[in-house]
Design an enzyme around this catalytic site. Structure first.
Site, short mmCIF file in Angstrom:
data_model
loop_
_atom_site.label_atom_id
_atom_site.label_comp_id
_atom_site.label_asym_id
_atom_site.label_seq_id
_atom_site.Cartn_x
_atom_site.Cartn_y
_atom_site.Cartn_z
N SER A 180 0.87 -1.17 0.00
CA SER A 180 0.00 0.00 0.00
C SER A 180 0.91 1.22 0.00
O SER A 180 2.10 1.12 0.37
CB SER A 180 -0.84 -0.01 1.28
OG SER A 180 -1.32 1.29 1.58
N TYR A 193 -2.42 -1.01 10.52
CA TYR A 193 -2.38 -1.17 9.06
C TYR A 193 -1.05 -0.66 8.50
O TYR A 193 -0.39 -1.35 7.71
CB TYR A 193 -3.55 -0.42 8.43
CG TYR A 193 -3.71 -0.63 6.94
CD1 TYR A 193 -4.40 -1.75 6.45
CD2 TYR A 193 -3.18 0.27 6.03
CE1 TYR A 193 -4.56 -1.94 5.08
CE2 TYR A 193 -3.33 0.08 4.66
CZ TYR A 193 -4.02 -1.03 4.19
OH TYR A 193 -4.18 -1.22 2.83
P1 NAD Z 1 -11.46 -6.01 -0.01
O1 NAD Z 1 -11.98 -5.94 1.37
O2 NAD Z 1 -12.42 -6.04 -1.15
O3 NAD Z 1 -10.50 -7.27 -0.18
C1 NAD Z 1 -9.81 -7.92 0.87
C2 NAD Z 1 -10.04 -9.40 0.69
O4 NAD Z 1 -9.26 -10.12 1.65
C3 NAD Z 1 -11.51 -9.78 0.93
O5 NAD Z 1 -11.94 -10.60 -0.15
C4 NAD Z 1 -11.47 -10.56 2.24
O6 NAD Z 1 -12.46 -11.57 2.32
C5 NAD Z 1 -10.06 -11.16 2.17
N1 NAD Z 1 -9.57 -11.57 3.49
C6 NAD Z 1 -9.55 -10.85 4.63
N2 NAD Z 1 -9.04 -11.58 5.64
C7 NAD Z 1 -8.71 -12.79 5.10
C8 NAD Z 1 -8.13 -13.98 5.62
N3 NAD Z 1 -7.78 -14.07 6.91
N4 NAD Z 1 -7.98 -15.02 4.79
C9 NAD Z 1 -8.31 -14.94 3.48
N5 NAD Z 1 -8.85 -13.84 2.93
C10 NAD Z 1 -9.04 -12.79 3.73
O7 NAD Z 1 -10.46 -4.77 -0.15
P2 NAD Z 1 -9.33 -4.47 -1.25
O8 NAD Z 1 -9.22 -3.01 -1.29
O9 NAD Z 1 -9.57 -5.20 -2.51
O10 NAD Z 1 -8.02 -5.01 -0.52
C11 NAD Z 1 -7.13 -5.94 -1.12
C12 NAD Z 1 -5.70 -5.62 -0.71
O11 NAD Z 1 -5.32 -4.36 -1.26
C13 NAD Z 1 -5.48 -5.51 0.81
O12 NAD Z 1 -4.24 -6.11 1.14
C14 NAD Z 1 -5.41 -4.00 1.02
O13 NAD Z 1 -4.65 -3.67 2.15
C15 NAD Z 1 -4.73 -3.57 -0.26
N6 NAD Z 1 -4.89 -2.16 -0.58
C16 NAD Z 1 -6.11 -1.63 -0.90
C17 NAD Z 1 -6.21 -0.28 -1.19
C18 NAD Z 1 -7.51 0.37 -1.61
O14 NAD Z 1 -7.53 1.60 -1.76
N7 NAD Z 1 -8.59 -0.35 -1.80
C19 NAD Z 1 -5.08 0.53 -1.14
C20 NAD Z 1 -3.86 -0.03 -0.78
C21 NAD Z 1 -3.78 -1.38 -0.51
#
Ligand code: NAD
Length: 295
Positions: A180, A193
């Site tokens: 991130s 986080y």
């Molecule tokens: P999201 O909530 O849609 O996706 C996260 C996924 O991880 C979900 O499908 C959830 O069910 C799964 N998950 C959570 N805990 C779990 C576990 N213990 N075992 C297996 N699966 C698990 O949100 P997203 O934004 O798509 O996030 C995906 C990744 O991207 C994350 O690592 C997040 O930190 C990172 N990220 C997102 C953003 C953003 O702006 N959306 C920015 C930077 C980083």
């Protein structure tokens, strides 16, 4: 005569655009014959990555967390199949060592091996430092950091055992960590986080250093603000979105496909000389836009 906006290899002939790269992508050649695992791929960025890897020809293991996320995983697998590839759905809590080992064992028994692992699953549990409980701290660290370690370790063991497979990929395997912008930008109210993503940075780099001699590539993707449910509060009203855009020089909030395209590149031989790198997909969020006219 070549138009300046055409990339290398593309050309016009008799008024028709010939673009070998587009053709290659459309035919799913980039990742043909490879097996990919994407953790947390029933929603958001993981879902988009799983679909994009499938479109590029990989068979994809769609990992999801719980019964609640099964529907999302099914939709993702349908899209992968519609794109002409295949895969299967696997429930697993990636913060649990035994569950991770069992998931990899199933991948090996069904497909024999794995080539690409995207350690994407992640969560937020926000609180000010003063109010944060140990439970909130542990939950985020065990999912976002320990979960990536567990998946990367199983992948690396298999990649080292198997080595490079001639004709499939120049690398013995590819690990993509989901970081991130908060691997570099401090974030008050989210110390768990930010610490997890800061940890991912040096986890990724140290793994890359250790594994490069085995022809295993390890890189991170570092999204900025991408519209998914994890950060819905930050963009779900026009006022919120306007405020968020102040942090994004490029002037738009990202979508999961922005990250997915970068993941396909990092997973493919197109990036064969890239390891130990964090690729920021953030519309310039890490350019410190507050300094543009003040400082
Ligand atoms: P999201 O909530 O849609 O996706 C996260 C996924 O991880 C979900 O499908 C959830 O069910 C799964 N998950 C959570 N805990 C779990 C576990 N213990 N075992 C297996 N699966 C698990 O949100 P997203 O934004 O798509 O996030 C995906 C990744 O991207 C994350 O690592 C997040 O930190 C990172 N990220 C997102 C953003 C953003 O702006 N959306 C920015 C930077 C980083």
């Amino acid at each position: 005569m070549k138009a300046p906006w055409l990339h290398h290899g593309a050309f016009f002939f008799a008024g028709i655009l010939f673009d070998p790269l587009e053709e290659n992508l459309a035919m799913g050649k980039l990742l043909d014959g490879q097996i990919a695992l994407v953790t947390g791929s029933s929603s958001g960025i993981g879902a988009a990555i799983a679909i994009a890897l499938g479109e590029a020809g990989a068979k994809v293991v769609v990992n999801h967390h719980s019964d609640k996320s099964l529907n999302g995983a099914e939709e993702v697998l349908e899209k992968i199949k519609a794109a002409g590839s295949d895969g299967f759905i696997r429930q697993c809590d990636i913060s649990k060592e035994e569950e991770v080992r069992a998931m990899f064992a199933e991948i090996f028994s069904r497909y024999g091996t794995v080539d690409i692992v995207v350690a994407n699953a992640g969560i937020q549990q926000d609180a000010s430092l003063l109010d944060m409980t140990l439970e909130q701290w542990n939950k985020v660290i065990s999912t976002n950091l320990t979960g990536q370690f567990l998946c990367a370790r199983e992948a690396a063991r298999e990649f080292k055992r198997r080595g490079v497979v001639e004709g499939r990929s120049r690398a013995a395997g590819k690990i993509i960590c989901m970081s991130s912008v908060h691997e570099v930008i401090p974030w008050s109210g989210h110390v768990n986080y930010a610490a997890s993503k800061g940890g991912v940075k040096l986890l990724m780099q140290s793994m890359a250093q250790e594994l490069a001699p085995y022809k295993i590539r390890v890189n991170s993707l570092a999204p900025g603000a991408i519209k998914t449910r994890i950060n819905e509060d930050a963009w779900d009203t026009p006022e919120d979105e306007k405020k968020l855009l102040e942090l994004i020089p490029y002037g738009r909030v990202g979508v999961p496909e922005d990250v997915a395209k970068a993941a396909v590149w990092l997973a493919s031989d197109e990036s064969d000389y890239v390891t130990g790198t964090t690729l920021f997909v953030d519309g310039g969020m890490t350019l410190y836009p507050g300094f543009a006219d003040n400082g």
